[in-house]
Each structure stands twice: as structure tokens, then as C-alpha cells.
Write an enzyme that holds these catalytic residues in place. Structure first.
Site, PDB file in Angstrom:
ATOM      1  CD  GLU A 197     -53.354   7.844  15.071  1.00 20.45           C
ATOM      2  OE1 GLU A 197     -54.004   7.623  14.030  1.00 20.45           O
ATOM      3  OE2 GLU A 197     -52.690   8.889  15.248  1.00 20.45           O
ATOM      4  CB  THR A 228     -52.405  12.448  12.354  1.00 20.04           C
ATOM      5  OG1 THR A 228     -53.004  11.190  12.690  1.00 20.04           O
ATOM      6  CG2 THR A 228     -51.713  13.014  13.586  1.00 20.04           C
ATOM      7  CG  HIS A 262     -51.947   4.479  12.829  1.00 25.41           C
ATOM      8  ND1 HIS A 262     -51.965   3.852  11.603  1.00 25.41           N
ATOM      9  CD2 HIS A 262     -51.867   5.814  12.576  1.00 25.41           C
ATOM     10  CE1 HIS A 262     -51.909   4.765  10.649  1.00 25.41           C
ATOM     11  NE2 HIS A 262     -51.860   5.964  11.216  1.00 25.41           N
ATOM     12  CG  ASP A 274     -55.902  11.366  15.337  1.00 24.68           C
ATOM     13  OD1 ASP A 274     -56.633  10.416  15.672  1.00 24.68           O
ATOM     14  OD2 ASP A 274     -54.851  11.214  14.677  1.00 24.68           O
ATOM     15  CG  HIS A 275     -57.807  10.454  12.055  1.00 27.37           C
ATOM     16  ND1 HIS A 275     -57.800   9.076  11.928  1.00 27.37           N
ATOM     17  CD2 HIS A 275     -56.499  10.823  12.134  1.00 27.37           C
ATOM     18  CE1 HIS A 275     -56.558   8.632  11.917  1.00 27.37           C
ATOM     19  NE2 HIS A 275     -55.746   9.680  12.050  1.00 27.37           N
TER      20      HIS A 275
END
Length: 661
Positions: free
Chosen positions: A230, A274, A390, A449-450
Site C-alpha cells: 500500500e 487502489t 496508508h 499500488d500508487h
């Protein structure tokens, strides 16, 4: 004031500055003018309510933009039930006291009306005033649109970043524009036909790269793990804070002699974040220009996704996530994608200190996942989605093992602490795979993911990276995320090819030796020697080894801004080809999704997914898992004589130590 202080709209000239001041006026006049069609107190209260709604809209966009560098669309609002979960912590972190100033005028007007400082005009309604205000509003908007088009042609006909829409036409127009787009989704699907697929196939077949014979089928029959890291960015690989390595376990995995690591791999997500990453990973299709395709289309669309393809090749397929199954509409989308099992939070033990933000803490989640992994019949495809790293990057003190950085930016400074925690959880999981024997039987894919830190923190990012400042090109390069493929069969090393999440599915299919010459995929194999290396971003920008376009600027591969008027003809041709490829990829992806075009086309050796056969409730899932173990007898626990491997999983999670005590 909000445009200038809370949004990064990239004002480059006097015309854009003027439009920024001008664009609230047409819609403000149109909406406030509604009250002029009525009489007496009602006129005044209608205008106050309109002003309140506009203030709420501006306030909501301020908070959303501060977190996601984008504006609230109706696609996002439509999916709010699946994404609002656990947002309380984030909102409290990002609110500034000055944000509430947008409500000041409404409060003053309400008080003035309540204490009769304003005396309503009770004379007969003159509806012509309302009509005049509406006509003037339309005229002013026409002027606004004309000026906007003169500065940025094809503003509404091409897929642009939402920042462009707000910069030129305003946040009120964007609300109506996104509502129109949402309405169009229904109409587009209705009007789509089988002939639309031919254009898609023509593009896909022309751009499909040939598999590399050195790798095709090399991992055939092996288990596949997808470790979803994440918000983990590439710059954290080998990064040191105060001389201390932040992610030593991931660094070792990245440099392992059997790990192929890609150092020019980019995330390509849009508003879906996500969910967009998962969509690209599993379907080789882009997310939408606004909203999330998983929430908007995941329940209804036809897909030919990787889990379904692997299921039909004899694999068990499972996704594991320590949050509720409805988040991002996973509990419905995964059925459309063909996942046999979805182990969501209902499958995991939870206590007050087990979760943070968006679900179970990574160490606890991965440790508990072992009991499901060992029951999956082999070969299996298992995706594990971590969440602790996150935003807002808060971590309870007992789990902190490294000091925060000292940039002065709260968003940035906690990032190393949660990244370290993710790294420790990753290390524990890899140790378990080695002890259980799965390490040598599996292909282990790990990817970010980003972004974790958005472009809205350029000063803090520059300080973190030891630079004086960051250019638009630098910020584009910071969209790199790690992508690693490990297997005992592979010769490791750093691969410099340019690629992104859209390319993962075809890469894995070729490695596993699955025929892939008639599927509809917009990515291509990262290991192919003849692949197109143009990496399209969701906002229409792109990067490549040759030239990159970020906003309205073009850069060479050294990060130098290029004067497009001085490009050679060959460079102009390359630039046009790259832009055409980017535009076509995004456009066709949107058409496939919004028109549900895959319902009209099925590749050879693929059966359409029957969503009704999948049930993810705990009782149903466990019953299906036990039945599969009984039939196939290839699960790890079966091969271990029925003995569990859970005791091989070692974690230093303090919450679990407290439980043991």
C-alpha cells in the site's frame, strides 16, 4: 481564494488567472438567480440555501483535493458507501481551521435574516429579473467557455486532468459535468454494439508484443503470490533516514539474485487509487477518468480477468484483505473477475488494537492469512492487500521503530514509520514462505499500488530527497512504484524497461505459459524485446525513454524541458506517436468499460464467468475451501499430513504478545 490557496491548478498565464477569477460568476449567478423567480422571504431563504450548498461543495472539494490531488466527482459520490468507511481519521488530519471560512457569508446572512437586519421585499414577484439573471449567466458562461477553448483547445472533447476543467470552467461546472458523465454511463452501455469490439481488437493486435522465448512458460504450474504494498513508492527502496535503512527487507528482496526488479515502473491510477491499481493488475484495463470502475461497473460488467483465466487453468484463486468486503465494491467485483475465494475481515480475528485506518495492521493480517494460504489447493493465485502504510501514516507508539523525518510536513514525516512497519511485516511473511516450503514453489510478485505522498507536498518531498526543488518532470518520476518478480527459476537483476500496472497481467500470463494471443489487454509483456515503452497516465500525460509530456511541457529523458518548436521531424513523429498511443489506449479502455464491450467477445479457451457460483460469506467460503482440499489434496496442509504450518509464522507484533501473556 480557495482556488488560489487550496488547489494546485497550474496557472501559467494572465488568461488563466483571469478565468480563475471569472469562472465562479456564471454558475453563481445562475444558481442564486433561482430565488428571483419567487417572492418575499422565500426568495431570500432559497438564495441562502443555494449559497450553503455551494459552500458545502467547495468545502468538500477542498478536503478531498488535499488528500487525493483531485476533485469530487459524481462517480466518487456514487461510490461513497464503499469508500467512506474508515475515513474519519483522514478527515480530521487534513482539515484546517481556515477551511470553515467558506461558510462565513452563509452564517452572516442567516443571522441578518433571523434578526431582521434584512427586510424582505414583499412586492409582487417580477419574474423577468430571474429570467434576465439566467440569460446573463448563460451568456457569461459562453464567454468563459470560448476564452477557455482559446487557451486550451479540445478542453471537453479529450480526456484531461480534472484540474483543467476546474481551472478553466470552475468547480460548479465540474459538478454538472461529472453528473453528466455519470448519466452517460447508462446510455453508453445501451448504445454499444458488437462492431465496437473490432476497433478495439485492431488496436490491441497491432500493439501486442511477442513473448520473450527465454521467459515464456518458465514459471508454468507455480503458485503466484501478489503482495500489494500500500502507497509504497520506488524512492523508498534503499532510502535512508538519518543514516538508517528504512526498508531493509524489501531492499534485500529487490536485490535478490532471483528477483527481477523494474526501476522504471509507474503507477497509472486515477481517482480510483487502489481500485484502479487492482483493475489494471487483474484486467489490463485502465481505471476511469473519474470515479472507480470497480464501484461503478464491477457488479455488472463482463470481464476476462486474470483470476478467471487462472481458475480455468487449474489454479485456486483468492484475495485476502483485512477490511470489509464491500470496500471498493470488492465483494461484487471479485465475483465478476472470477475469484473463487475472498477472505475479507469477516475471516480474521479482530480486537481494538488489531486495526488501524483501513483494516487489520499488516503484521497481524499477514500472520492470520497463513491459515488460509495453507488450505488453498496448489497451484494457487493469492493476492494479499496490505493497508498500514496508508495516509495519514499514523502508527501507534508500540509499533514505531524509526523516528519520523523532520520536513515539517505531517503527511510526509510519518511516512517512514509506516513504511518501516510494512517492511517488517513483509520480512516476516517471506520468512514464513521459506520455512513452509512455499518460497521455492512460488512466483512472488510485490508491487506498490500508487503514490504515498502526492504532488501537493513538493517542498517536503524535495527536502526528503535532499533537493532544493522539484520540477514537473521530477514529480512525474516520483510516480514510480516498485515492481518485483521473484522465483528460484529466475536470474535476478534490474530491468530498465518503462512500464506500468497495465502491463502486469500479460507479463504474468507469459511467464506462466498461458496462451495470450487473442485476449483484449491494453498492456504488454514487460519482458518482451519488442514492446512499446510509452507509459500512459490517466490524465493523458505520458513518460517514455525518449520524450515525456507532463501537462503542456515536453521533457527529454534527462529531465530537461524541450522547446517543441525546435524538435527534429523524427522527434515530432515520436512525440505524436506517443500521444496518439496514450490517447487511444485511454479512450478504448473507457469504451470497453463504459460500453461493457467484453460481453460481445470471448477469447478461445475461455469460458464466461458465472458470478452466481461464488459466495464469499465465511460459512460458504470455508465450506468450499474444505471441499476443494478434499477433492484435490494438493494444499500445503494436506501435503504436511494434515498438520498446520501456522506455528512456523513468527511475528513480533506487540498486540499478539500481549494476547499470549
Amino acid at each position: 481564494m480557495t482556488y488560489q490557496n487550496n488547489f494546485s491548478l497550474g496557472i501559467n498565464n494572465a488568461m488563466q488567472q483571469f478565468l480563475l477569477f471569472f469562472n465562479p460568476i456564471p454558475f453563481g449567478l445562475l444558481l442564486l438567480g433561482i430565488g428571483l423567480y419567487f417572492r418575499g422571504k422565500l426568495t431570500y431563504w432559497i438564495q441562502i440555501i443555494v449559497s450553503l450548498v455551494q459552500s458545502i461543495w467547495l468545502f468538500a472539494n477542498t478536503l478531498y483535493y488535499r488528500e487525493f490531488s483531485d476533485f469530487l466527482s459524481f462517480g466518487i459520490i456514487k461510490s461513497s458507501s464503499s469508500v467512506s468507511n474508515n475515513l474519519g481519521t483522514s478527515i480530521l488530519e487534513i482539515i484546517h481551521p481556515t477551511d470553515f471560512l467558506v461558510f462565513l457569508d452563509v452564517l452572516i446572512l442567516i443571522l441578518m435574516m433571523s434578526f431582521k437586519v434584512i427586510q424582505p421585499d414583499m412586492s409582487t414577484t417580477k419574474r423577468r429579473y430571474g429570467a434576465i439573471s439566467s440569460v446573463v449567466a448563460v451568456v457569461l458562461f459562453s464567454i468563459n467557455l470560448s476564452l477557455a477553448e482559446s487557451d486550451r483547445s479540445q478542453l471537453l472533447s479529450r480526456t484531461f486532468d480534472n484540474n483543467y476543467i476546474v481551472k478553466y470552467l470552475g468547480v460548479d461546472f465540474f459538478a454538472g459535468y461529472s453528473a453528466y458523465q455519470t448519466h452517460q454511463q447508462t446510455a453508453t452501455r445501451k448504445n454499444a454494439s458488437k462492431s465496437d469490439v473490432d476497433k478495439v481488437l485492431d488496436f490491441v493486435n497491432k500493439n501486442r508484443s511477442q513473448p520473450n522465448v527465454s521467459y515464456y512458460g518458465k514459471e508454468k504450474g507455480k503458485n503466484v503470490f501478489i503482495l500489494h504494498l500500500e502507497s509504497f513508492q520506488q524512492f523508498m527502496i534503499n532510502y535512508k533516514s538519518d543514516g538508517e535503512e528504512v526498508t531493509p527487507n524489501i531492499n534485500r528482496f529487490y536485490k535478490d539474485q532471483h528477483t527481477m526488479s523494474f526501476d522504471n515502473f509507474f503507477h497509472q491510477v486515477g481517482q480510483g487509487k487502489t481500485s484502479d491499481a487492482e483493475t489494471m493488475l487483474e484486467t489490463s484495463m485502465f481505471g476511469l477518468p473519474s470515479g472507480s470502475s470497480m464501484t461503478s461497473y464491477g457488479s455488472s460488467n463482463t470481464y476476462q480477468a486474470l483470476p478467471a483465466i487462472l481458475d480455468q487453468q487449474g489454479y485456486s484463486t483468492a484475495s485476502m484483505h483485512g477490511d470489509v468486503g464491500s470496500f471498493w465494491n470488492r465483494d461484487n467485483t471479485y465475483k465478476s473477475w472470477g475469484y473463487q475465494y475472498f477472505f475479507d475481515s469477516s475471516y480474521y480475528d479482530d480486537k481494538d488494537d488489531y486495526s488501524i485506518g483501513y483494516g487489520l495492521k499488516d503484521k497481524i493480517f499477514l500472520q492470520q492469512s497463513a491459515k488460509y494460504i495453507e488450505q488453498l489447493p496448489q497451484p494457487f493465485y493469492a493476492k494479499l492487500i496490505t493497508v498500514t502504510n496508508h495516509y495519514p501514516y499514523d502508527l501507534d507508539k508500540q509499533n514505531q521503530s524509526i523516528d519520523k523525518t523532520k520536513t515539517g510536513d505531517k503527511t510526509v514525516d510519518g511516512y517512514v514509520q509506516t513504511s518501516r512497519y510494512l517492511d517488517q511485516a513483509f520480512g516476516e511473511f517471506i520468512d514464513y514462505l521459506k520455512k513452509s516450503g512455499l518460497y521455492d514453489k512460488s512466483v512472488i510478485v510485490a508491487y506498490g499500488d500508487h503514490y504515498g505522498i502526492s504532488d501537493n507536498h513538493p517542498k517536503a518531498l524535495a527536502k526528503l530527497l535532499g533537493k532544493d526543488s522539484l520540477s514537473s518532470y521530477d514529480l512525474a518520476m516520483l510516480q514510480k512504484v516498485p515492481f518485483m518478480i521473484h522465483s528460484s527459476n529466475l536470474s535476478g537483476g534490474i530491468n530498465h524497461t518503462y512500464g506500468g500496472e497495465i502491463d502486469v497481467m500479460p507479463t504474468l500470463m507469459d511467464l506462466l505459459g498461458i496462451k495470450n494471443d487473442d485476449t483484449i489487454q491494453l498492456g504488454n509483456d514487460l519482458l518482451s524485446t519488442d514492446r512499446n515503452q510509452t507509459v500512459a497516465f490517466r490524465n493523458g500525460d505520458f513518460v517514455s525513454p525518449d520524450l515525456s509530456k507532463i501537462g503542456s511541457k515536453v521533457y527529454d529523458n534527462q529531465g530537461n524541458k524541450v522547446n517543441t518548436k525546435k524538435l527534429t521531424q523524427q522527434q515530432k513523429d515520436i512525440l505524436k506517436e506517443q500521444q496518439d498511443h496514450t490517447d487511444k489506449s485511454l479512450s478504448l479502455s473507457d469504451k470497453i468499460t463504459t460500453g461493457d464491450l467484453l460481453r460481445f467477445y470471448t477469447p478461445q479457451n475461455f469460458d464466461k464467468v458465472d458470478k452466481s457460483q461464488y459466495k464469499y460469506k465465511y460459512s460458504d467460503g470455508m465450506k468450499a475451501l474444505k471441499e476443494a482440499q478434499r477433492k484435490k489434496k494438493t494444499s500445503l496442509i494436506e501435503q504436511n499430513g494434515g498438520k498446520s504450518t501456522e506455528d512456523l509464522y513468527k511475528t513480533d507484533a506487540p498486540e499478539l504478545k500481549d494476547d499470549d501473556e
